[in-house]
Design a protein around this motif. Structure first.
Motif, PDB file in Angstrom:
ATOM      1  N   PHE A 120     -18.813  27.655 -17.880  1.00 49.37           N
ATOM      2  CA  PHE A 120     -20.097  28.349 -18.012  1.00 49.37           C
ATOM      3  C   PHE A 120     -20.306  28.822 -19.460  1.00 49.37           C
ATOM      4  O   PHE A 120     -19.408  29.386 -20.085  1.00 49.37           O
ATOM      5  CB  PHE A 120     -20.148  29.553 -17.078  1.00 49.37           C
ATOM      6  N   GLY A 121     -21.511  28.571 -19.967  1.00 51.33           N
ATOM      7  CA  GLY A 121     -21.834  28.947 -21.336  1.00 51.33           C
ATOM      8  C   GLY A 121     -21.601  27.844 -22.343  1.00 51.33           C
ATOM      9  O   GLY A 121     -21.990  27.976 -23.515  1.00 51.33           O
ATOM     10  N   LEU A 152      -7.895  27.919 -28.932  1.00 51.69           N
ATOM     11  CA  LEU A 152      -8.210  26.715 -28.173  1.00 51.69           C
ATOM     12  C   LEU A 152      -9.703  26.414 -28.245  1.00 51.69           C
ATOM     13  O   LEU A 152     -10.528  27.313 -28.408  1.00 51.69           O
ATOM     14  CB  LEU A 152      -7.783  26.890 -26.715  1.00 51.69           C
ATOM     15  N   GLN A 153     -10.049  25.135 -28.101  1.00 51.85           N
ATOM     16  CA  GLN A 153     -11.461  24.761 -28.067  1.00 51.85           C
ATOM     17  C   GLN A 153     -12.084  25.306 -26.781  1.00 51.85           C
ATOM     18  O   GLN A 153     -11.574  25.083 -25.686  1.00 51.85           O
ATOM     19  CB  GLN A 153     -11.610  23.240 -28.130  1.00 51.85           C
ATOM     20  N   ARG A 154     -13.215  25.980 -26.934  1.00 58.78           N
ATOM     21  CA  ARG A 154     -13.809  26.696 -25.806  1.00 58.78           C
ATOM     22  C   ARG A 154     -14.412  25.764 -24.761  1.00 58.78           C
ATOM     23  O   ARG A 154     -14.616  26.178 -23.625  1.00 58.78           O
ATOM     24  CB  ARG A 154     -14.885  27.658 -26.331  1.00 58.78           C
ATOM     25  N   ASP A 155     -14.716  24.537 -25.136  1.00 60.68           N
ATOM     26  CA  ASP A 155     -15.294  23.605 -24.173  1.00 60.68           C
ATOM     27  C   ASP A 155     -14.279  22.579 -23.686  1.00 60.68           C
ATOM     28  O   ASP A 155     -14.628  21.689 -22.911  1.00 60.68           O
ATOM     29  CB  ASP A 155     -16.499  22.888 -24.782  1.00 60.68           C
ATOM     30  N   MET A 156     -13.010  22.696 -24.128  1.00 51.61           N
ATOM     31  CA  MET A 156     -12.010  21.705 -23.730  1.00 51.61           C
ATOM     32  C   MET A 156     -10.760  22.368 -23.145  1.00 51.61           C
ATOM     33  O   MET A 156     -10.616  22.477 -21.933  1.00 51.61           O
ATOM     34  CB  MET A 156     -11.652  20.809 -24.925  1.00 51.61           C
ATOM     35  N   GLU A 157      -9.859  22.833 -24.029  1.00 47.72           N
ATOM     36  CA  GLU A 157      -8.598  23.371 -23.525  1.00 47.72           C
ATOM     37  C   GLU A 157      -8.753  24.715 -22.810  1.00 47.72           C
ATOM     38  O   GLU A 157      -8.084  24.968 -21.803  1.00 47.72           O
ATOM     39  CB  GLU A 157      -7.579  23.532 -24.666  1.00 47.72           C
ATOM     40  N   LEU A 158      -9.614  25.595 -23.328  1.00 51.02           N
ATOM     41  CA  LEU A 158      -9.714  26.947 -22.779  1.00 51.02           C
ATOM     42  C   LEU A 158     -10.094  26.972 -21.302  1.00 51.02           C
ATOM     43  O   LEU A 158      -9.470  27.703 -20.526  1.00 51.02           O
ATOM     44  CB  LEU A 158     -10.695  27.780 -23.598  1.00 51.02           C
ATOM     45  N   PRO A 159     -11.101  26.203 -20.845  1.00 45.40           N
ATOM     46  CA  PRO A 159     -11.409  26.221 -19.405  1.00 45.40           C
ATOM     47  C   PRO A 159     -10.225  25.782 -18.541  1.00 45.40           C
ATOM     48  O   PRO A 159     -10.029  26.312 -17.438  1.00 45.40           O
ATOM     49  CB  PRO A 159     -12.585  25.238 -19.282  1.00 45.40           C
ATOM     50  N   TYR A 198     -21.726  22.348 -19.428  1.00 49.56           N
ATOM     51  CA  TYR A 198     -21.720  23.033 -18.126  1.00 49.56           C
ATOM     52  C   TYR A 198     -22.517  22.255 -17.080  1.00 49.56           C
ATOM     53  O   TYR A 198     -22.048  22.051 -15.949  1.00 49.56           O
ATOM     54  CB  TYR A 198     -22.277  24.448 -18.270  1.00 49.56           C
ATOM     55  N   GLU A 199     -23.716  21.802 -17.428  1.00 50.64           N
ATOM     56  CA  GLU A 199     -24.548  21.059 -16.470  1.00 50.64           C
ATOM     57  C   GLU A 199     -23.874  19.766 -16.044  1.00 50.64           C
ATOM     58  O   GLU A 199     -23.932  19.380 -14.873  1.00 50.64           O
ATOM     59  CB  GLU A 199     -25.929  20.765 -17.086  1.00 50.64           C
ATOM     60  N   ASN A 200     -23.236  19.108 -16.990  1.00 49.76           N
ATOM     61  CA  ASN A 200     -22.513  17.878 -16.650  1.00 49.76           C
ATOM     62  C   ASN A 200     -21.383  18.169 -15.669  1.00 49.76           C
ATOM     63  O   ASN A 200     -21.116  17.381 -14.757  1.00 49.76           O
ATOM     64  CB  ASN A 200     -21.950  17.225 -17.905  1.00 49.76           C
ATOM     65  N   ARG A 201     -20.705  19.294 -15.874  1.00 48.06           N
ATOM     66  CA  ARG A 201     -19.619  19.655 -14.973  1.00 48.06           C
ATOM     67  C   ARG A 201     -20.136  19.905 -13.558  1.00 48.06           C
ATOM     68  O   ARG A 201     -19.513  19.521 -12.569  1.00 48.06           O
ATOM     69  CB  ARG A 201     -18.891  20.906 -15.478  1.00 48.06           C
ATOM     70  N   LEU A 202     -21.296  20.557 -13.455  1.00 42.37           N
ATOM     71  CA  LEU A 202     -21.892  20.790 -12.143  1.00 42.37           C
ATOM     72  C   LEU A 202     -22.181  19.485 -11.417  1.00 42.37           C
ATOM     73  O   LEU A 202     -22.022  19.379 -10.199  1.00 42.37           O
ATOM     74  CB  LEU A 202     -23.183  21.596 -12.289  1.00 42.37           C
ATOM     75  N   GLU A 204     -16.635  37.341 -31.732  1.00 42.70           N
ATOM     76  CA  GLU A 204     -17.713  38.340 -31.724  1.00 42.70           C
ATOM     77  C   GLU A 204     -18.916  37.827 -30.939  1.00 42.70           C
ATOM     78  O   GLU A 204     -19.574  38.583 -30.219  1.00 42.70           O
ATOM     79  CB  GLU A 204     -18.120  38.664 -33.161  1.00 42.70           C
ATOM     80  N   ILE A 205     -19.209  36.535 -31.068  1.00 40.21           N
ATOM     81  CA  ILE A 205     -20.347  35.957 -30.343  1.00 40.21           C
ATOM     82  C   ILE A 205     -19.951  35.600 -28.917  1.00 40.21           C
ATOM     83  O   ILE A 205     -20.659  35.900 -27.953  1.00 40.21           O
ATOM     84  CB  ILE A 205     -20.868  34.701 -31.082  1.00 40.21           C
ATOM     85  N   TRP A 206     -18.774  34.952 -28.773  1.00 38.64           N
ATOM     86  CA  TRP A 206     -18.385  34.404 -27.478  1.00 38.64           C
ATOM     87  C   TRP A 206     -17.831  35.475 -26.532  1.00 38.64           C
ATOM     88  O   TRP A 206     -17.881  35.304 -25.304  1.00 38.64           O
ATOM     89  CB  TRP A 206     -17.340  33.303 -27.683  1.00 38.64           C
ATOM     90  N   GLN A 207     -17.304  36.567 -27.100  1.00 39.22           N
ATOM     91  CA  GLN A 207     -16.791  37.668 -26.276  1.00 39.22           C
ATOM     92  C   GLN A 207     -15.748  37.194 -25.257  1.00 39.22           C
ATOM     93  O   GLN A 207     -15.672  37.695 -24.144  1.00 39.22           O
ATOM     94  CB  GLN A 207     -17.953  38.350 -25.528  1.00 39.22           C
ATOM     95  N   LYS A 208     -14.962  36.209 -25.653  1.00 40.05           N
ATOM     96  CA  LYS A 208     -13.940  35.700 -24.754  1.00 40.05           C
ATOM     97  C   LYS A 208     -12.733  35.273 -25.573  1.00 40.05           C
ATOM     98  O   LYS A 208     -12.864  34.492 -26.519  1.00 40.05           O
ATOM     99  CB  LYS A 208     -14.466  34.516 -23.937  1.00 40.05           C
ATOM    100  N   ASP A 209     -11.580  35.787 -25.206  1.00 37.90           N
ATOM    101  CA  ASP A 209     -10.370  35.481 -25.956  1.00 37.90           C
ATOM    102  C   ASP A 209      -9.945  34.041 -25.686  1.00 37.90           C
ATOM    103  O   ASP A 209      -9.695  33.660 -24.543  1.00 37.90           O
ATOM    104  CB  ASP A 209      -9.256  36.442 -25.556  1.00 37.90           C
ATOM    105  N   ASN A 210      -9.874  33.245 -26.722  1.00 39.82           N
ATOM    106  CA  ASN A 210      -9.501  31.837 -26.572  1.00 39.82           C
ATOM    107  C   ASN A 210      -8.168  31.525 -27.239  1.00 39.82           C
ATOM    108  O   ASN A 210      -7.862  30.364 -27.512  1.00 39.82           O
ATOM    109  CB  ASN A 210     -10.590  30.938 -27.178  1.00 39.82           C
TER     110      ASN A 210
END
Length: 478
Positions: free
Chosen positions: A381-382, A344-351, A386-390, A331-337
């Protein structure tokens, strides 16, 4: 006030110095005991693994006691190899060259077909150098560990392994109890850090219903929970039910979803699949049932989310469901993980999954060993990283290890790993076969590479067969 502030700052400095030097101290002590004949290589490795809460963060989070012990064993085995005292079984030579094959394919794809990667400023050459760094620092030591373990017949006994695991578990119970005492009774964060508790798992920032997440001296609570889950079957087999119950209690206090998944895996592997004749069939059957259950849960997730919302003030509901609901709630992330029913973890496997969806041809070869840094930053992104990835800071060490092998080396490499490392001797006892299958299923969800190597050796090696003097086959290594 100034004196109190200076005291706190000074105290924090001493704590950091202590934590930064402990990996070297522990590794030095373990290696000294090993080469003096007081402990075996298996003990040295497992004891080091159980102290990874202490890391040399100023150099890198992977510089732990396990790393230094592994380096020492690697140097030793390379020395033996150069002198011709050990040799590599041809069947397992393929595993040694897999990273090179993967890197070669990626190089050809980037040069001749398409370059889907993102190169932070000044780091394009690192794309070709990181696989070499990964191979020397991470991959090769795992083979050296396998060779080292094969040189001590005693430590390839399953009973010996069981004894070491129990010893570590009992010690971890004491450390976890001290962490609970320091945080909930003394409220002393400095003392908690000295005995291995990382700050983000303490009272103020743990996110746990009980105010903290225990980890003993393991790298993270989820690693501690994985260790506990692979220890519980050993306690139950030997009818040490009180220690098994204590392990379950400690597993609950890690507040890790890894523990619940591994316990489900244990039940299915030992009770449902236990009588199957093939270890590979047990692994495939257990994973099939687990994925089916996840698909059912995903279809019913709205019901479980509402159930948790009604009972979120209950400590037990928070302990069991809080992190799971967070994973499934979009509901908050608005992205199917969710993939195969698993959140999946949104900052690890999902990307990484999203990256492969856009570049599906890379599933055959992977993106190259150690090259996760070059996944384009927009896939993160989000997220907080994210900044570290950039800026090209940090890697991406996936916890789901089957997916990690697929992502780094590709589908064909995953198949080769599986078929070579699931080979067992013909006369393997039923419990050992089920336990080995259980380790493989846990490896699907957890970062337990060392346990996979050890149990692969235990289940493939004939305890009654002595290797020829001075000659050892390097086999069944990751």
């Amino acid at each position: 006030m100034d004196s109190i502030y200076n005291l706190l700052v000074s105290s924090n400095i001493y704590v950091e110095i202590f934590k930064e030097t402990m990996p070297l101290v522990i590794a030095g002590a373990l290696l000294h005991l090993h080469y003096k004949g007081r402990i075996t290589a298996l003990e040295a490795l497992l004891y080091a693994f159980s102290t990874e809460a202490y890391t040399m963060l100023r150099i890198g989070p992977t510089f732990t006691a396990t790393f230094f012990v592994s380096v020492a064993f690697t140097v030793e085995q390379l020395h033996y190899l150069i002198k011709g005292q050990i040799f590599i079984n041809r069947r397992y030579l393929l595993l040694l060259v897999l990273p090179a094959l993967s890197s070669l394919v990626i190089f050809l794809i980037v040069q001749l077909y398409k370059d889907p990667f993102y190169y932070p400023p000044g780091k394009q050459n690192d794309f070709y150098l990181r696989p070499i760094y990964f191979y020397i620092k991470t991959y090769l030591p795992l083979f050296a560990i396998g060779a080292k373990l094969l040189q001590d017949k005693e430590q390839l006994s399953f009973e010996y392994y069981t004894g070491v695991m129990k010893k570590i578990a009992k010690f971890s119970f004491v450390i976890a109890g001290l962490q609970i005492f320091c945080q909930l009774i003394l409220r002393n964060e400095t003392m908690g850090e000295l005995i291995g508790l990382q700050h983000r798992y303490m009272v103020e920032s743990s996110g746990s219903a009980f105010g903290m997440r225990v980890q003993a001296l393991f790298g993270e609570p989820k690693v501690f929970s994985a260790f506990l889950s692979v220890s519980i079957p050993l306690f139950i087999r030997d009818k040490e039910y009180r220690l098994a119950a204590l392990s379950i209690l400690m597993g609950l206090l890690t507040v890790s979803q890894t523990f619940w998944i591994n316990m489900l895996s244990a039940g299915i592997t030992f009770l449902v699949m236990g009588r199957m004749p093939s270890t590979r069939m047990k692994i495939a059957g257990t994973l099939g049932i687990i994925i089916s259950l996840f698909l059912i849960i995903n279809e019913s997730k709205d019901y479980f989310i509402k159930l948790y919302a009604k009972n979120q003030n209950s400590a037990m509901y928070q302990l069991v469901f809080k992190r799971s609901v967070y994973r499934y709630d979009n509901e908050i992330w608005q992205k199917d993980n969710v993939v195969l029913g698993m959140p999946l973890q949104r900052d690890m496997e999902l990307p990484v999954v999203d990256f492969f969806k856009d570049q599906p041809y890379l599933l055959l070869s992977g993106y190259g060993a150690g090259n996760s840094t070059f996944i384009p930053a927009q896939y993160f992104f989000g997220q907080m990283n994210y900044e570290n990835r950039l800026n090209g800071v940090g890697g991406h060490n996936l916890n789901m290890r089957w997916f990690y092998i697929l992502a780094e080396f590709g589908f064909f490499s995953l198949i080769i790993f599986f078929f070579i490392l699931t080979h067992t001797r013909k006369d393997i006892p039923v419990f050992q076969s089920s336990y080995f299958a259980f380790i493989w299923v846990c490896f699907f969800f957890s970062q337990i590479d060392l346990f996979l190597i050890v149990t692969a050796l235990l289940c493939a090696h004939d305890e009654n067969e002595s290797p020829a003097p001075g000659i050892y086959q390097l086999k069944h290594s990751y």
